[in-house]
Scaffold this active site. Structure first.
Site, mmCIF file in Angstrom:
data_model
loop_
_atom_site.group_PDB
_atom_site.id
_atom_site.type_symbol
_atom_site.label_atom_id
_atom_site.label_comp_id
_atom_site.label_asym_id
_atom_site.label_seq_id
_atom_site.Cartn_x
_atom_site.Cartn_y
_atom_site.Cartn_z
ATOM 1 N N GLU A 1 0.801 -1.229 0.000
ATOM 2 C CA GLU A 1 0.000 0.000 0.000
ATOM 3 C C GLU A 1 0.838 1.285 0.000
ATOM 4 O O GLU A 1 0.611 2.193 0.799
ATOM 5 C CB GLU A 1 -0.963 -0.034 1.197
ATOM 6 C CG GLU A 1 -1.846 -1.272 1.174
ATOM 7 C CD GLU A 1 -2.793 -1.377 2.363
ATOM 8 O OE1 GLU A 1 -2.727 -0.548 3.277
ATOM 9 O OE2 GLU A 1 -3.610 -2.317 2.367
ATOM 10 N N GLU B 1 -5.847 -11.503 -0.746
ATOM 11 C CA GLU B 1 -6.821 -10.920 0.189
ATOM 12 C C GLU B 1 -8.229 -10.861 -0.401
ATOM 13 O O GLU B 1 -8.968 -9.890 -0.230
ATOM 14 C CB GLU B 1 -6.354 -9.525 0.628
ATOM 15 C CG GLU B 1 -4.917 -9.538 1.136
ATOM 16 C CD GLU B 1 -4.473 -8.226 1.767
ATOM 17 O OE1 GLU B 1 -5.329 -7.450 2.213
ATOM 18 O OE2 GLU B 1 -3.250 -7.998 1.826
HETATM 19 C C1 GLA Z 1 -4.891 -4.763 4.254
HETATM 20 C C2 GLA Z 1 -3.705 -5.590 4.702
HETATM 21 C C3 GLA Z 1 -4.143 -6.869 5.310
HETATM 22 C C4 GLA Z 1 -5.305 -6.689 6.252
HETATM 23 C C5 GLA Z 1 -6.421 -5.977 5.556
HETATM 24 C C6 GLA Z 1 -7.582 -5.807 6.486
HETATM 25 O O1 GLA Z 1 -5.448 -5.211 3.112
HETATM 26 O O2 GLA Z 1 -2.801 -5.863 3.673
HETATM 27 O O3 GLA Z 1 -3.072 -7.416 6.021
HETATM 28 O O4 GLA Z 1 -4.885 -5.966 7.381
HETATM 29 O O5 GLA Z 1 -5.938 -4.716 5.184
HETATM 30 O O6 GLA Z 1 -7.613 -6.692 7.507
#
Ligand code: GLA
Length: 374
Positions: A161, A266
Site C-alpha cells: 500500500e 486478500e
Molecule cells: C490490508 C492488509 C491486510 C489486512 C487488511 C484488512 O489489506 O494488507 O493485512 O490488514 O488490510 O484486515
C-alpha cells in the site's frame, strides 16, 4: 463357457461406461485440486487458528488450500513490537504448518504504513529519526524476519500500500524520513536476506485506472533500476458490484505486461451496504440505522446468496482466462465466521464474504467456482 466370457466382457464394459459417466459428473473435490493446473489457491490464517483454537478452520485449510498467508502474525507490529523484541512463536508455527502440508508459504508483510510499531520512526526524545537510522532499522527488521525463514517462506509482500488512490506516493513515515528510494531499499534488503524468495508489491483498489498506472510506474521504475520484483498482489477486497470485470482485467493485463506474476491476494466479497450513508446518525441508538447497515444478521437471503455465487463465478472465470499470468489466488480468511469484514468499516456486523459459511460448510459460490473447471 463362451457365453460366460461374453458376459464378463459385457459386464466389464458396462462397469467402465458407468464409471465414466459417474466420474465425469463428479465435482473435483477441492479448490486446490480443481485449479492445480492454473494457480495455487490459498487462505489467510489468524493467530487463533494457527494456535489451534479453530481446528475446523485448520482442517478446511488442509483439505482445500495449497498456499497460506499469515493474517497478522508477520506484520511489523506483532512480530517486532519493541526494538530488541521479536515475537516469532506464532509465525514459527505458521511456517511449520505450511511445510508440514507442502504449501506455498506467503510472507505478509515487511514494509507498510499501518500496523507498524511507531518506535521504529522515533528516537529516545520522540522525534523522528534520520534517514540513516531508519534505513538501518529497516534492514535489521527485514534481514531478521526474512533471514529466519530463508528457504522456507517462498514469497514476501515486501511493500504494501505505498500508493494513494490517484497513483501518487503515499506520504508514509517511510517516505517522509527516507525518501523515495525506501521502496527500492526494502526490496534490496529482502533479496539479500533470501535471494531465492519471490518478492512482491501488494495494494488495494488496483483496478482504478490511476492507481493501476501508479503501480505500473512504481514497479517499472524498480525493474528498470535492476531491482528484483517478482509479482504484484492485487488485494481483492471487493464487492458484489465492483470492480467491473473490465477494470480488473485491465489491471491484470497491465501488470502482466511488466513481465511479473499477478496474484489476487486478500480476496473477499462484501455483501453489506456502505455504512457511510448513516455517518452522523447515532448508530448505537438508532435501531433503524442499525438494521439498515447490518441487514442479514439472521441469514443471507437467497437473492443475495445468488448474487454472491454469480459474482464469484464471474471472477474465477476471469482468473481462469488469465491463468497464464496469475500464479496465486488467496482468500482473506477461510470461513465467514472469521473475516475482518464482520468488523470493518463498522464493528459487529454479519458479513458473508467467503466460500465457506459459519458452519464451515461450502456455500453455493464454492460449487459455482468448482463448476468452472468441470
Ligand atoms: C490490508 C492488509 C491486510 C489486512 C487488511 C484488512 O489489506 O494488507 O493485512 O490488514 O488490510 O484486515
Amino acid at each position: 463357457m463362451k457365453s460366460l466370457t461374453f458376459g464378463s466382457t459385457s459386464l466389464a464394459i458396462l462397469l467402465i461406461l458407468a464409471c465414466f459417466v459417474g466420474c465425469a459428473k463428479q465435482q473435483p473435490l477441492t479448490l486446490k485440486d480443481a485449479f492445480q493446473d492454473h494457480f495455487v489457491v490459498g487462505t489467510a490464517l489468524g493467530g487463533n487458528q494457527i494456535n489451534g483454537d479453530d481446528p475446523q478452520a485448520i482442517a478446511l485449510t488442509i483439505e482445500q488450500f495449497n498456499t497460506i498467508t499469515a493474517e497478522n502474525a508477520m506484520k511489523f507490529g506483532p512480530i517486532h513490537p519493541e526494538p530488541e523484541t521479536y515475537r516469532f512463536d506464532i509465525s514459527d508455527r505458521f511456517v511449520e504448518f505450511g511445510e508440514e502440508h507442502n504449501m506455498f508459504i506467503a510472507g505478509h508483510v515487511l514494509v507498510w504504513h499501518s500496523q507498524t510499531s511507531r518506535w521504529i520512526f522515533k528516537d529516545e526524545n520522540g522525534d523522528d529519526v534520520n534517514r540513516e537510522t531508519l534505513l538501518a532499522r529497516m534492514q535489521d527488521h527485514i534481514s531478521t524476519v526474512v533471514g529466519r525463514y530463508k528457504g522456507r517462506v517462498h514469497g514476501w509482500d515486501v511493500l504494501n500500500e505505498a500508493l494513494n488512490e490517484d497513483g501518487s506516493l503515499r506520504q508514509s513515515k517511510w517516505l517522509q524520513i527516507i525518501g523515495e528510494d525506501y521502496m527500492q531499499k526494502a526490496f534490496e534488503f529482502a533479496h539479500q536476506a533470501d535471494p531465492k524468495a519471490e518478492l512482491y508489491y501488494n495494494d488495494y483498489n488496483l483496478f482504478h485506472e490511476k492507481k493501476r498506472q501508479g503501480t505500473v510506474r512504481l514497479v517499472k521504475q524498480l525493474l528498470d533500476n535492476g531491482v528484483k520484483v517478482d509479482g504484484i498482489g492485487m488485494q481483492g477486497h471487493w464487492g458484489l458490484d465492483y470492480p467491473s470485470l473490465e477494470q480488473a482485467e485491465a489491471s491484470i493485463i497491465a501488470f502482466a505486461e511488466l513481465g511479473v506474476k499477478v496474484m489476487i491476494t486478500e480476496l473477499d466479497i462484501n455483501v453489506l451496504p456502505d455504512p457511510a450513508k448513516w455517518r452522523g446518525a447515532d448508530i448505537s441508538m438508532n435501531v433503524e440505522a442499525q438494521n439498515a447497515i447490518n441487514p442479514y444478521k439472521d441469514g443471507l437471503p437467497d437473492s443475495v446468496q445468488q448474487q454472491l455465487t454469480d459474482r464469484y463465478a464471474e471472477l474465477f472465470s476471469l482468473f481462469l482466462k488469465h491463468s497464464d499470468v496469475i500464479s496465486r489466488v488467496t482468500f482473506w480468511g477461510t470461513h465467514d465466521g472469521h473475516s475482518w469484514k464482520n468488523n470493518w468499516p463498522v464493528r459487529g456486523r454479519t458479513n458473508y464474504p467467503l466460500l465457506f459459511d459459519r458452519a464451515y460448510k461450502p456455500k453455493p459460490a464454492y460449487f459455482a467456482v468448482l463448476d468452472l473447471v468441470n
